[in-house]
Motif scaffolding. Structure first.
Motif, PDB file in Angstrom:
ATOM      1  N   UNK A 285       0.823  -1.206   0.000  1.00  0.00           N
ATOM      2  CA  UNK A 285       0.000   0.000   0.000  1.00  0.00           C
ATOM      3  C   UNK A 285       0.860   1.262   0.000  1.00  0.00           C
ATOM      4  N   UNK A 286       1.989   1.225   0.701  1.00  0.00           N
ATOM      5  CA  UNK A 286       2.894   2.384   0.723  1.00  0.00           C
ATOM      6  C   UNK A 286       3.294   2.780  -0.690  1.00  0.00           C
ATOM      7  N   UNK A 287       3.654   1.785  -1.486  1.00  0.00           N
ATOM      8  CA  UNK A 287       4.121   2.013  -2.853  1.00  0.00           C
ATOM      9  C   UNK A 287       2.968   2.433  -3.757  1.00  0.00           C
ATOM     10  N   UNK A 288       1.853   1.722  -3.665  1.00  0.00           N
ATOM     11  CA  UNK A 288       0.694   2.019  -4.502  1.00  0.00           C
ATOM     12  C   UNK A 288       0.230   3.457  -4.277  1.00  0.00           C
ATOM     13  N   UNK A 289       0.123   3.847  -3.015  1.00  0.00           N
ATOM     14  CA  UNK A 289      -0.408   5.174  -2.708  1.00  0.00           C
ATOM     15  C   UNK A 289       0.529   6.281  -3.182  1.00  0.00           C
ATOM     16  N   UNK A 290       1.838   6.047  -3.108  1.00  0.00           N
ATOM     17  CA  UNK A 290       2.785   7.028  -3.635  1.00  0.00           C
ATOM     18  C   UNK A 290       2.653   7.149  -5.148  1.00  0.00           C
ATOM     19  N   UNK A 291       2.561   6.015  -5.830  1.00  0.00           N
ATOM     20  CA  UNK A 291       2.434   6.037  -7.282  1.00  0.00           C
ATOM     21  C   UNK A 291       1.126   6.690  -7.706  1.00  0.00           C
ATOM     22  N   UNK A 468      15.285  -3.881  -5.419  1.00  0.00           N
ATOM     23  CA  UNK A 468      15.031  -3.114  -4.201  1.00  0.00           C
ATOM     24  C   UNK A 468      16.208  -3.059  -3.241  1.00  0.00           C
ATOM     25  N   UNK A 469      17.244  -3.864  -3.446  1.00  0.00           N
ATOM     26  CA  UNK A 469      18.369  -3.828  -2.514  1.00  0.00           C
ATOM     27  C   UNK A 469      18.984  -2.437  -2.439  1.00  0.00           C
ATOM     28  N   UNK A 470      19.138  -1.782  -3.575  1.00  0.00           N
ATOM     29  CA  UNK A 470      19.738  -0.443  -3.564  1.00  0.00           C
ATOM     30  C   UNK A 470      18.841   0.543  -2.839  1.00  0.00           C
ATOM     31  N   UNK A 471      17.532   0.362  -2.945  1.00  0.00           N
ATOM     32  CA  UNK A 471      16.611   1.233  -2.213  1.00  0.00           C
ATOM     33  C   UNK A 471      16.776   1.044  -0.702  1.00  0.00           C
ATOM     34  N   UNK A 472      17.026  -0.199  -0.275  1.00  0.00           N
ATOM     35  CA  UNK A 472      17.244  -0.453   1.153  1.00  0.00           C
ATOM     36  C   UNK A 472      18.516   0.243   1.636  1.00  0.00           C
ATOM     37  N   UNK A 473      19.588   0.127   0.853  1.00  0.00           N
ATOM     38  CA  UNK A 473      20.845   0.737   1.274  1.00  0.00           C
ATOM     39  C   UNK A 473      20.742   2.271   1.263  1.00  0.00           C
ATOM     40  N   UNK A 474      19.970   2.823   0.329  1.00  0.00           N
ATOM     41  CA  UNK A 474      19.734   4.266   0.333  1.00  0.00           C
ATOM     42  C   UNK A 474      18.919   4.678   1.562  1.00  0.00           C
ATOM     43  N   UNK A 475      17.890   3.905   1.865  1.00  0.00           N
ATOM     44  CA  UNK A 475      17.080   4.200   3.050  1.00  0.00           C
ATOM     45  C   UNK A 475      17.938   4.176   4.305  1.00  0.00           C
ATOM     46  N   UNK A 476      18.788   3.177   4.405  1.00  0.00           N
ATOM     47  CA  UNK A 476      19.660   3.042   5.574  1.00  0.00           C
ATOM     48  C   UNK A 476      20.598   4.251   5.685  1.00  0.00           C
ATOM     49  N   UNK A 477      21.045   4.750   4.557  1.00  0.00           N
ATOM     50  CA  UNK A 477      21.997   5.869   4.536  1.00  0.00           C
ATOM     51  C   UNK A 477      21.322   7.212   4.762  1.00  0.00           C
ATOM     52  N   UNK A 478      20.062   7.364   4.313  1.00  0.00           N
ATOM     53  CA  UNK A 478      19.405   8.670   4.301  1.00  0.00           C
ATOM     54  C   UNK A 478      18.142   8.760   5.152  1.00  0.00           C
ATOM     55  N   UNK A 479      17.532   7.612   5.457  1.00  0.00           N
ATOM     56  CA  UNK A 479      16.228   7.639   6.114  1.00  0.00           C
ATOM     57  C   UNK A 479      15.085   7.975   5.174  1.00  0.00           C
ATOM     58  N   UNK A 480      15.345   7.947   3.880  1.00  0.00           N
ATOM     59  CA  UNK A 480      14.359   8.284   2.848  1.00  0.00           C
ATOM     60  C   UNK A 480      14.132   7.053   1.962  1.00  0.00           C
ATOM     61  N   UNK A 481      12.852   6.778   1.605  1.00  0.00           N
ATOM     62  CA  UNK A 481      11.608   7.404   2.041  1.00  0.00           C
ATOM     63  C   UNK A 481      11.343   7.184   3.541  1.00  0.00           C
ATOM     64  N   UNK A 482      10.374   7.895   4.084  1.00  0.00           N
ATOM     65  CA  UNK A 482      10.031   7.743   5.497  1.00  0.00           C
ATOM     66  C   UNK A 482       9.120   6.528   5.651  1.00  0.00           C
ATOM     67  N   UNK A 483       9.748   5.370   5.724  1.00  0.00           N
ATOM     68  CA  UNK A 483       9.025   4.111   5.818  1.00  0.00           C
ATOM     69  C   UNK A 483       8.802   3.752   7.279  1.00  0.00           C
ATOM     70  N   UNK A 484       7.641   3.200   7.576  1.00  0.00           N
ATOM     71  CA  UNK A 484       7.300   2.845   8.946  1.00  0.00           C
ATOM     72  C   UNK A 484       6.918   1.374   9.017  1.00  0.00           C
ATOM     73  N   UNK A 485       7.424   0.699  10.021  1.00  0.00           N
ATOM     74  CA  UNK A 485       7.081  -0.710  10.214  1.00  0.00           C
ATOM     75  C   UNK A 485       5.622  -0.821  10.654  1.00  0.00           C
ATOM     76  N   UNK A 486       4.972  -1.891  10.219  1.00  0.00           N
ATOM     77  CA  UNK A 486       3.579  -2.108  10.582  1.00  0.00           C
ATOM     78  C   UNK A 486       3.422  -2.796  11.929  1.00  0.00           C
TER      79      UNK A 486
END
Length: 547
Positions: A285-291, A468-486
């Motif tokens: 849903x996070x991805x769908x709603x952004x798109x 998606x691995x690169x997106x994870x490493x970017x998130x870890x480095x920047x905190x972006x996108x603002x993803x929240x655990x469910x």
């Protein structure tokens, strides 16, 4: 392994000596159908390295890491994908198997003076070691591929720090850039069809090497900003000496032949007769709603519309629950306090929704074999074993442009940030066959360049679909996108690394424990203590990122 008595081998051995005049036994033991490592042609090894590395990468980026960065969620067998319940036994042996084959490729290429194969080998060594340290942290590097040391097999290699591994990767990519700098005609021994990425094109391999340099320099941007800045600026300032991937036609990508389950798109519904692997992967849903918020044309390429939308109508009589004209109509009392999504087109599965995610959106058939008509399935293309869009993408023009856009916004001499941001979006739209929508897409206020790193990383996150691995490493480095655990996630925040596997902790105890001791324990490490997916490796220690 079977054991045999001396008598059982003595008489056959004597007979063999009589028949073959007691030739050297090493000759008798040679497999006539095998190839000895010391004589193997490097071109026989290359396809295995390339295909196994690409498969490993897409399996991460289309499976559990896609769950971490909330591209997808699963509605069955979901705990690892949705909730980060990884169990502390994530195995890096397949990655080191690739590296051992690659080490043989390099050694044989040196012996035969095959510079193209040497360059390719160094690129792949860098890619796989980069993946290992990005996923786990400190890891065997210097001693990892030494085989026997002092006559004894080296089964207890020391772990190198991430800073040393990244430095080694950068040095190898620099060397590869030099080795791959000639025209194709100047290299002996190239066999085009064994190179499943680039068909034996040295120039494209050189671009891949330098594009990976950009990736790893940016990876260091929080920990070693001076090194990262100098490295990226050097590449951008010397385009002839350091060509990079700027067009999607140069993407490092591998198609799938689709001849068997082993060489097909993962989780296809061709070799998985039940289709269960395809069926249980849903858009998040996070991805769908952004798109949807961005009116992104890629959404329809990646997902199907909801088969049966929900309609809640307060004018309906109580207890109404019926299907009319392909829609499920419900009175409010039938919904009660359930969390639902009535979007008539695309519905994603919320991240870490519950222990029973298949029940979401009033699914009439919850459970491991569910078929939920009220949540968007992935596009039908992902049922296939092969297809023009089904590729393992190791690094792309879109990623390179977004790296340079971020560098520009940091004030580094990396080109015009706006130009790279827009080129990154255009490359991704072209890749997914919707390039004609670029002008309308970029003109939207929410997409038009706003000079923020947040916007660049979010677009990079979108473009990283199935990688998606690169997106994870970017998130870890920047905190972006603002993803929240469910609510069902194992921790309240997203993880930042893989666990060291138990075999390594037990067999290579001293070295593994030393590596664990260097991890930064956080409030989220909890009972896992040092070896936790929420303990920070060197690359994010002291950065206050991503949480």
């Amino acid at each position: 392994m079977k054991t045999f008595s001396k008598k059982s081998i003595l008489f056959p051995l004597l007979l063999a000596c009589l028949i073959f005049s007691c030739k050297d036994l090493s000759e008798l033991n040679e497999n006539p159908n095998g190839v000895a490592p010391e004589t193997v042609n490097p071109n026989l090894i290359l396809p295995t390295i390339l295909t196994e590395a690409a498969r490993a990468y897409v399996n991460l980026g289309y499976q559990d890491i896609a769950g971490v960065v909330q591209h997808t969620q699963k509605d069955a067998w979901a705990s690892g994908h949705n909730d980060y319940d990884w169990g502390g036994n994530q195995n890096w042996n397949p990655y080191y198997d690739i590296l051992r084959n690659n080490d043989l490729l390099y050694k044989r290429s040196v012996e035969l003076n095959l510079e193209f194969q040497q360059g390719v080998s160094l690129v792949m060594k860098s890619f796989v070691f980069g993946l290992i340290t990005d996923l786990w942290g400190d890891a065997p590097y210097t001693d990892a591929l030494k085989g026997e040391v002092g006559g004894t097999e080296n089964i207890l290699p020391a772990f190198d720090g991430q800073d040393k591994i990244y430095a080694g990767i950068i040095a190898d990519l620099e060397k590869a850039n030099t080795l791959l700098s000639k025209s194709k005609a100047d290299y002996p021994g190239i066999v085009d069809n064994v190179d499943v990425y680039y068909g034996g094109n040295p120039e494209k391999w050189r671009k891949m090497a330098n594009s990976l340099l950009l990736r790893y320099y940016m990876r260091l941007s929080e920990k070693q900003p001076d090194i990262a800045k100098a490295g990226i600026e050097k590449i951008v300032a010397n385009a002839v000496q350091y060509p990079i991937i700027t067009s999607e036609s140069d993407d490092a990508a591998m198609s799938f032949p689709g001849n068997s389950d082993g060489d097909s798109w993962p989780a296809n519904a061709v070799y998985d007769a039940s289709g269960s692997n395809y069926r249980r992967i849903k858009m998040c849903a996070t991805f769908v709603e952004k798109l949807q918020a961005l009116k992104d044309p890629r959404l329809g390429i990646w997902a199907n519309k909801v088969e049966v939308p929900l309609v809640v109508d307060a004018t309906l009589p109580p207890k109404t629950d019926k299907i009319v004209d392909g829609k499920r109509y419900l009175s409010p009392d039938k919904v009660g306090t359930e969390q639902i999504d009535t979007d008539p087109e695309y519905v994603g599965l919320p991240p870490s929704f519950s222990a029973l995610p298949s029940a979401y959106n009033l699914n009439p058939t919850p459970g491991q074999t569910s078929y939920n008509p009220h949540v968007s399935f992935l596009n039908d293309i992902y049922k296939a074993a092969k297809g023009p869009l089904l590729k393992a993408r190791l690094i792309s023009a879109a990623e390179v442009h977004f790296i340079l856009a971020e560098a520009g916004l940091k004030g580094w001499a990396a080109g015009v940030a706006k130009d790279h941001y827009e080129a990154g979006i255009k490359a991704s739209l072209n890749t997914w066959t919707v390039g004609s929508t670029y002008s309308a897409y970029i003109a939207q206020p929410a997409v038009a360049f706003n000079q923020t790193i947040k916007q660049v990383i979010e677009q990079k996150w979108i473009a990283g679909w199935t990688a998606a691995t690169e997106a994870w490493f970017d998130y870890r480095r920047t905190g972006i996108p603002e993803l929240h655990a469910g609510p069902a996630a194992k921790r309240d925040v997203l993880p930042v690394r893989f666990y060291y596997m138990q075999d390594e902790l037990q067999i290579n105890k001293a070295n593994a424990e030393s590596a664990v001791s260097k991890l930064e324990i956080t409030v989220y490490s909890q009972a896992d203590k040092g070896n936790s997916a929420w303990s920070k490796p060197w690359v994010v220690q002291g950065t206050k990122k991503p949480w």
